[in-house]
Write an enzyme that holds these catalytic residues in place. Structure first.
Site, PDB file in Angstrom:
ATOM      1  N   ASP A  99       0.853  -1.197   0.000  1.00  0.00           N
ATOM      2  CA  ASP A  99       0.000   0.000   0.000  1.00  0.00           C
ATOM      3  C   ASP A  99       0.883   1.240   0.000  1.00  0.00           C
ATOM      4  OD1 ASP A  99      -1.935   1.943   0.361  1.00  0.00           O
ATOM      5  OD2 ASP A  99      -3.021   0.832   1.903  1.00  0.00           O
TER       6      ASP A  99
ATOM      7  N   ARG B 263      -0.285   4.402  -0.484  1.00  0.00           N
ATOM      8  CA  ARG B 263      -1.094   5.627  -0.401  1.00  0.00           C
ATOM      9  C   ARG B 263      -0.627   6.557   0.703  1.00  0.00           C
ATOM     10  NH1 ARG B 263      -6.873   3.061   0.003  1.00  0.00           N
ATOM     11  NH2 ARG B 263      -5.628   1.456   1.024  1.00  0.00           N
TER      12      ARG B 263
HETATM   13  N1  LIG Z   1      -2.694  -2.542  -6.201  1.00  0.00           N
HETATM   14  C1  LIG Z   1      -3.963  -2.900  -6.106  1.00  0.00           C
HETATM   15  N2  LIG Z   1      -4.859  -1.957  -5.789  1.00  0.00           N
HETATM   16  C2  LIG Z   1      -6.145  -2.342  -5.666  1.00  0.00           C
HETATM   17  C3  LIG Z   1      -6.574  -3.655  -5.867  1.00  0.00           C
HETATM   18  N3  LIG Z   1      -7.920  -3.714  -5.680  1.00  0.00           N
HETATM   19  C4  LIG Z   1      -8.307  -2.453  -5.368  1.00  0.00           C
HETATM   20  N4  LIG Z   1      -7.240  -1.627  -5.358  1.00  0.00           N
HETATM   21  C5  LIG Z   1      -7.165  -0.214  -4.995  1.00  0.00           C
HETATM   22  O1  LIG Z   1      -7.326  -0.147  -3.604  1.00  0.00           O
HETATM   23  C6  LIG Z   1      -7.787   1.133  -3.236  1.00  0.00           C
HETATM   24  C7  LIG Z   1      -8.894   0.943  -2.221  1.00  0.00           C
HETATM   25  O2  LIG Z   1      -8.304   0.345  -1.115  1.00  0.00           O
HETATM   26  P1  LIG Z   1      -8.994  -0.737  -0.211  1.00  0.00           P
HETATM   27  O3  LIG Z   1      -7.898  -1.477   0.489  1.00  0.00           O
HETATM   28  O4  LIG Z   1     -10.003  -1.523  -1.026  1.00  0.00           O
HETATM   29  O5  LIG Z   1      -9.830   0.047   0.811  1.00  0.00           O
HETATM   30  P2  LIG Z   1      -9.349   1.130   1.842  1.00  0.00           P
HETATM   31  O6  LIG Z   1      -9.644   2.453   1.204  1.00  0.00           O
HETATM   32  O7  LIG Z   1      -7.960   0.893   2.324  1.00  0.00           O
HETATM   33  O8  LIG Z   1     -10.278   0.802   3.076  1.00  0.00           O
HETATM   34  P3  LIG Z   1     -11.796   1.131   3.234  1.00  0.00           P
HETATM   35  O9  LIG Z   1     -11.842   2.534   3.751  1.00  0.00           O
HETATM   36  O10 LIG Z   1     -12.316   0.159   4.219  1.00  0.00           O
HETATM   37  O11 LIG Z   1     -12.417   1.005   1.879  1.00  0.00           O
HETATM   38  C8  LIG Z   1      -8.197   1.825  -4.521  1.00  0.00           C
HETATM   39  O12 LIG Z   1      -7.169   2.752  -4.848  1.00  0.00           O
HETATM   40  C9  LIG Z   1      -8.211   0.688  -5.543  1.00  0.00           C
HETATM   41  O13 LIG Z   1      -7.870   1.122  -6.846  1.00  0.00           O
HETATM   42  C10 LIG Z   1      -5.596  -4.627  -6.196  1.00  0.00           C
HETATM   43  O14 LIG Z   1      -5.856  -5.818  -6.349  1.00  0.00           O
HETATM   44  N5  LIG Z   1      -4.306  -4.201  -6.306  1.00  0.00           N
END
Ligand SMILES: Nc1nc2c(ncn2[C@@H]2O[C@H](COP(=O)(O)OP(=O)(O)OP(=O)(O)O)[C@@H](O)[C@H]2O)c(=O)[nH]1
Ligand SMILES: [Zn+2]
EC number: 3.5.4.25
Length: 211
Positions: A126, A128
């Site tokens: 992650d 971000r």
């Molecule tokens: N690298 C990668 N990114 C993903 C994948 N599936 C979804 N994403 C990205 O994950 C991000 C969303 O993150 P999540 O982990 O689903 O959720 P979160 O925002 O951390 O947590 P919540 O607040 O509970 O939704 C978005 O930027 C999506 O584009 C994947 O398989 N691989």
């Protein structure tokens, strides 16, 4: 970091007419959006969603993840509350970008889970960042959030960055046969606070996506 406020407009949606605020991150050139509803600058905690871009889930109806369902549910809940904020952050694919996410999906099609796929491509699970939320929320006069998320790391990162999180509100929606393994991996490896039994099924949400 310099986040510049650019402009605001009305944004009618099926759930409410929001105010859309556009911001530019001068360092990255990325543009980010906040949607607000009601009086959010009154000092009381605001029901909020910090949503990271997922073009496939948010715009293309993908059932591989839960993003689109969460986006829709968050807007609906803010509309029901009559007051709230959604930050839409342009950090696609947990920060690796759309094309690398497609590469990661290809690896997942061959058996890797979402974390292993990132690692095989040379990325952390992650990437971000949430520090840009601080100037965005400050501009809107918002000091603390009742945050809709299942991700404890997001709560911790926002708190570290200086955003008050007065409460965490679970956002478990959109479970379907295509994302069950992905959601289990998020809970098991990324620490998301959720069990599959907590989820509303994809068929219960407004835009039905047939398995
Ligand atoms: N690298 C990668 N990114 C993903 C994948 N599936 C979804 N994403 C990205 O994950 C991000 C969303 O993150 P999540 O982990 O689903 O959720 P979160 O925002 O951390 O947590 P919540 O607040 O509970 O939704 C978005 O930027 C999506 O584009 C994947 O398989 N691989
Ligand atoms: Zn997604």
């Amino acid at each position: 970091m310099t986040i510049r406020y650019i402009a605001a407009s009305r944004l009618p949606t099926p759930w409410a007419t929001f105010t859309m605020h556009g911001f530019e991150d001068e360092a990255t050139g990325k543009d980010h959006i906040a949607l607000t509803l009601g009086e959010v600058g009154d000092g009381e905690p605001v029901l909020g969603r910090v949503h990271s871009e997922c073009l496939t889930g948010d715009a293309l109806f993908s059932m591989r993840c839960d993003c689109g369902y969460q986006l829709q549910e968050a807007l609906k809940r803010i509309a029901e509350e009559g007051r709230g904020v959604l930050l839409y952050l342009r950090q696609e694919g947990r920060g690796i970008g759309l094309l690398n996410k497609i590469r990661a999906y290809h690896l997942q099609d061959q058996g890797a889970d979402t974390v292993e796929a990132n690692e095989q491509l040379g990325f952390a699970a992650d990437l971000r960042r949430y520090d840009l939320c601080v100037p965005m929320l400050e501009t809107l006069g918002i000091g603390s959030l009742k945050l809709m998320t299942n991700n404890p790391r997001k709560v911790a990162a926002l708190t570290r960055a200086g955003v008050g999180v007065s409460e965490r509100v679970a956002l478990t929606t959109g479970l379907n046969p295509h994302n069950e393994h992905y959601l289990s991996t998020k809970a098991g490896k990324l620490g998301h606070m959720m069990a599959l039994g907590d989820f509303t099924q994809a068929s219960d949400v407004d835009i039905e996506r047939k398995p």
